[in-house]
Design an enzyme around this catalytic site. Sequence first.
Site, short mmCIF file in Angstrom:
data_model
loop_
_atom_site.label_atom_id
_atom_site.label_comp_id
_atom_site.label_asym_id
_atom_site.label_seq_id
_atom_site.Cartn_x
_atom_site.Cartn_y
_atom_site.Cartn_z
N HIS A 221 -2.54 -81.20 31.46
CA HIS A 221 -1.36 -80.47 31.48
C HIS A 221 0.12 -81.34 31.45
O HIS A 221 1.02 -80.88 31.49
CB HIS A 221 -1.26 -79.58 33.04
CG HIS A 221 -1.06 -80.93 34.16
ND1 HIS A 221 -1.78 -81.51 34.61
CD2 HIS A 221 0.00 -81.28 34.64
CE1 HIS A 221 -1.53 -82.34 35.76
NE2 HIS A 221 -0.35 -82.14 35.57
C1 UD1 Z 1 4.90 -80.08 37.36
C2 UD1 Z 1 5.02 -81.54 37.64
C3 UD1 Z 1 3.97 -82.54 37.34
C4 UD1 Z 1 2.87 -81.82 38.15
C5 UD1 Z 1 2.60 -80.49 37.71
C6 UD1 Z 1 1.34 -79.90 38.49
C7 UD1 Z 1 7.26 -81.96 37.20
C8 UD1 Z 1 8.58 -82.90 36.32
N1 UD1 Z 1 6.32 -81.95 36.83
O1 UD1 Z 1 4.48 -79.92 35.90
O2 UD1 Z 1 4.29 -83.86 37.90
O3 UD1 Z 1 1.73 -82.73 37.61
O4 UD1 Z 1 3.63 -79.72 38.13
O5 UD1 Z 1 0.68 -78.97 37.96
O6 UD1 Z 1 7.84 -81.53 38.48
N2 UD1 Z 1 4.64 -72.12 34.64
C9 UD1 Z 1 3.99 -70.89 34.77
N3 UD1 Z 1 3.83 -70.45 36.00
C10 UD1 Z 1 3.91 -71.28 37.12
C11 UD1 Z 1 4.36 -72.53 36.96
C12 UD1 Z 1 4.40 -73.02 35.68
O7 UD1 Z 1 3.94 -70.05 33.85
O8 UD1 Z 1 3.51 -70.75 38.48
C13 UD1 Z 1 4.62 -72.68 33.48
C14 UD1 Z 1 6.06 -72.28 32.80
O9 UD1 Z 1 6.12 -71.92 31.46
C15 UD1 Z 1 6.94 -73.77 32.88
C16 UD1 Z 1 5.81 -74.75 32.48
O10 UD1 Z 1 4.54 -74.06 33.28
O11 UD1 Z 1 7.83 -73.85 32.09
C17 UD1 Z 1 5.72 -75.87 33.39
O12 UD1 Z 1 6.05 -75.80 34.54
P1 UD1 Z 1 6.91 -76.97 35.50
O13 UD1 Z 1 6.68 -76.77 36.89
O14 UD1 Z 1 8.23 -77.32 34.89
O15 UD1 Z 1 5.93 -78.51 35.19
P2 UD1 Z 1 4.61 -78.63 35.22
O16 UD1 Z 1 4.08 -79.03 33.85
O17 UD1 Z 1 3.77 -77.68 35.89
N1 UDP Z 2 -6.27 -78.38 40.92
C1 UDP Z 2 -6.74 -76.75 41.16
N2 UDP Z 2 -7.20 -76.00 40.23
C2 UDP Z 2 -6.91 -76.67 38.72
C3 UDP Z 2 -6.67 -77.56 38.58
C4 UDP Z 2 -6.13 -78.52 39.62
O1 UDP Z 2 -7.08 -76.52 42.36
O2 UDP Z 2 -7.19 -75.53 38.03
C5 UDP Z 2 -5.77 -79.28 42.20
C6 UDP Z 2 -6.89 -80.45 41.83
O3 UDP Z 2 -7.93 -80.37 42.38
C7 UDP Z 2 -5.94 -81.48 42.71
C8 UDP Z 2 -4.56 -80.99 42.18
O4 UDP Z 2 -4.58 -79.54 41.85
O5 UDP Z 2 -6.16 -81.19 43.92
C9 UDP Z 2 -3.95 -81.63 41.04
O6 UDP Z 2 -2.59 -81.17 40.60
P1 UDP Z 2 -2.38 -80.92 39.17
O7 UDP Z 2 -3.45 -81.41 38.29
O8 UDP Z 2 -1.66 -79.81 38.77
O9 UDP Z 2 -1.19 -82.12 39.26
P2 UDP Z 2 -1.08 -83.90 39.23
O10 UDP Z 2 -2.17 -84.09 40.43
O11 UDP Z 2 -1.35 -84.39 37.76
O12 UDP Z 2 0.42 -84.00 39.55
#
Ligand code: UD1
Ligand code: UDP
Length: 383
Positions: A221
Site C-alpha cells: 500500500h
Molecule cells: C495512510 C498513511 C500511511 C499508512 C496507511 C495505513 C499518510 C501520509 N499515510 O496511507 O502512513 O501506512 O494510511 O493504511 O498519512 N481510501 C479509501 N477508503 C478509506 C481510506 C482511503 O478508499 O477508508 C483511498 C482513497 O482513495 C485515498 C487513498 O486510499 O485517496 C489513500 O488514503 P490516505 O489515507 O490518504 O493514505 P494511505 O495510502 O491510506
Molecule cells: N491490517 C489489517 N488488515 C489488513 C491489512 C493490515 O488488519 O488487510 C493491520 C495489520 O495487522 C497491522 C496494521 O493493519 O496491525 C498495519 O497497517 P497498515 O499496513 O495499513 O499500515 P502501516 O503499518 O504500514 O502504517
Amino acid sequence: MATPLRLLSIIGARPQIIKAASVSRAVANLGDRIAHTILHTGQHYDTGMSEVFFQELGIPAADINLGVGSGPHGHQTALMLAAIEEVLLRKEHDVVVLYGDTNSTLAGALAAIKLHVPVAHIEAGLRSFNKAMPEEINRIVCDHCSTWLFCPTKTAVDNLQREGVSLDMDHVPTKDRPRVVQCGDVMFDNSMHFAALARSRATVLQELEIVGTDFVLATVHRDNNTDDPLRLNAIFGALLELHQRERIAIVVPVHPRTRKMMDRLLDPALFAALSTTQGFHLVPPAGFLDMIALESNARLVITDSGGVQKEAFFFAKPCVILRSETEWLELVQLGQAELVDADPERILSAAERFLRDGVPSCQPVFGDGHAAERICAELIKGQ
Ligand code: UD1
Ligand code: UDP
C-alpha cells in the site's frame, strides 16, 4: 481522589486505530485515573478500514469524528489541523496522544504544540532516513513537537539521541526537554492480547479454503509502490510468478489505495491473471482477527507495511520487505526479514530462500506486551 488525567488520542488511519486499542485497554484498567477522549480525523472511513477495528478490538466509539476523508496531503492535513485546533481551544485536555506517522499525526502535533498542549508520541524515534516518504516528515515533525517520546525499540532511542534529544531522566518533561521512554511496542501488546481470540474467531482461512500453513500473505500500500506503474506491475508480476513457481497459495488483502491504482495502472493481462488464477486470492482489507490469523499461519509474509513487517516478526514468520529501507532495522539484522525493494528477481529469490530455509528463532525486541501500561503510568507521573 486524584483528578483524572485528560488524554486526547488522535487517530485516523487503520494502524492508528489498532495502536489506540492498546492504550484504551490500559486506560480502562486504571478505572477513573484517566479520562480518555478519542478523536478520529476520518482519514480512513471505509467500514473495513476503520469501524471493523473499533468493533473487533473493543475500542470505545470515537467521541469526535472530523470526517476529513481523502485528499492531497496539504489539503487533508490542513482540514485536520483547523478542526483539531478548534477542539483544543476548548481547553478540555491535558495531553494529546499521537500514534505513528500519518497525516493525522502531523496535524495533531502542529495543532497541539501551537496551543502549548503537551504531546505524547507513541512510536517515537523511528526513521527511514528517506524524506521522499511522507511518513518520514510526519514522524520527524511529531517527535520534535513532543513532550513524551515513547520509543518501541533501542534503535528508536538512538535515533532521537543523534538528533540532539537528551536521554536524561532528571527533569520535568517539557516540549523543549522531552522525556524519552523505551516502553516496548503497543502493536506487540495487541498481537499478544488478540492471538488467542483470533485462533477461535477468525474465519478467513476457512473462507479461502486454506488448510494448514501452505500460503503466503502479501500486502502492498505504500504510495511509491502503488502509484508508480513500473513498481506496481513488478510487484504483482513477481507475486504471480512466485505462486506459479512454488505452487503456493497467495493471499493479498487489498488496501483501497492499491485497489484504485490496480484498476488504473496494472497491465490488463496481469490483472486478469491475478483475478482468475486459482489459489491467488485478491481479497478486501482484512479485519484485525483475520489478519492475525493470516500472519500467524502463513509460511511467509511479503509486505511494504510497517505494522505487518513487525507482526510477521511477532509470529516468527519470515518477511520479504517491498522497500529499499525500513525503520524496523532489527528485523533485517536478526535475519527474519530481507529488503528487496520492488525488484522482481530479489522478491523471488528472497521469498524462495525463506520458503526453503525458514528463519532463525529470535529474541524479543519489542518489549513484553505491556507498553501501553508503561505509557499511561509515565503520563500519570507527569501530571
Ligand atoms: C495512510 C498513511 C500511511 C499508512 C496507511 C495505513 C499518510 C501520509 N499515510 O496511507 O502512513 O501506512 O494510511 O493504511 O498519512 N481510501 C479509501 N477508503 C478509506 C481510506 C482511503 O478508499 O477508508 C483511498 C482513497 O482513495 C485515498 C487513498 O486510499 O485517496 C489513500 O488514503 P490516505 O489515507 O490518504 O493514505 P494511505 O495510502 O491510506
Ligand atoms: N491490517 C489489517 N488488515 C489488513 C491489512 C493490515 O488488519 O488487510 C493491520 C495489520 O495487522 C497491522 C496494521 O493493519 O496491525 C498495519 O497497517 P497498515 O499496513 O495499513 O499500515 P502501516 O503499518 O504500514 O502504517
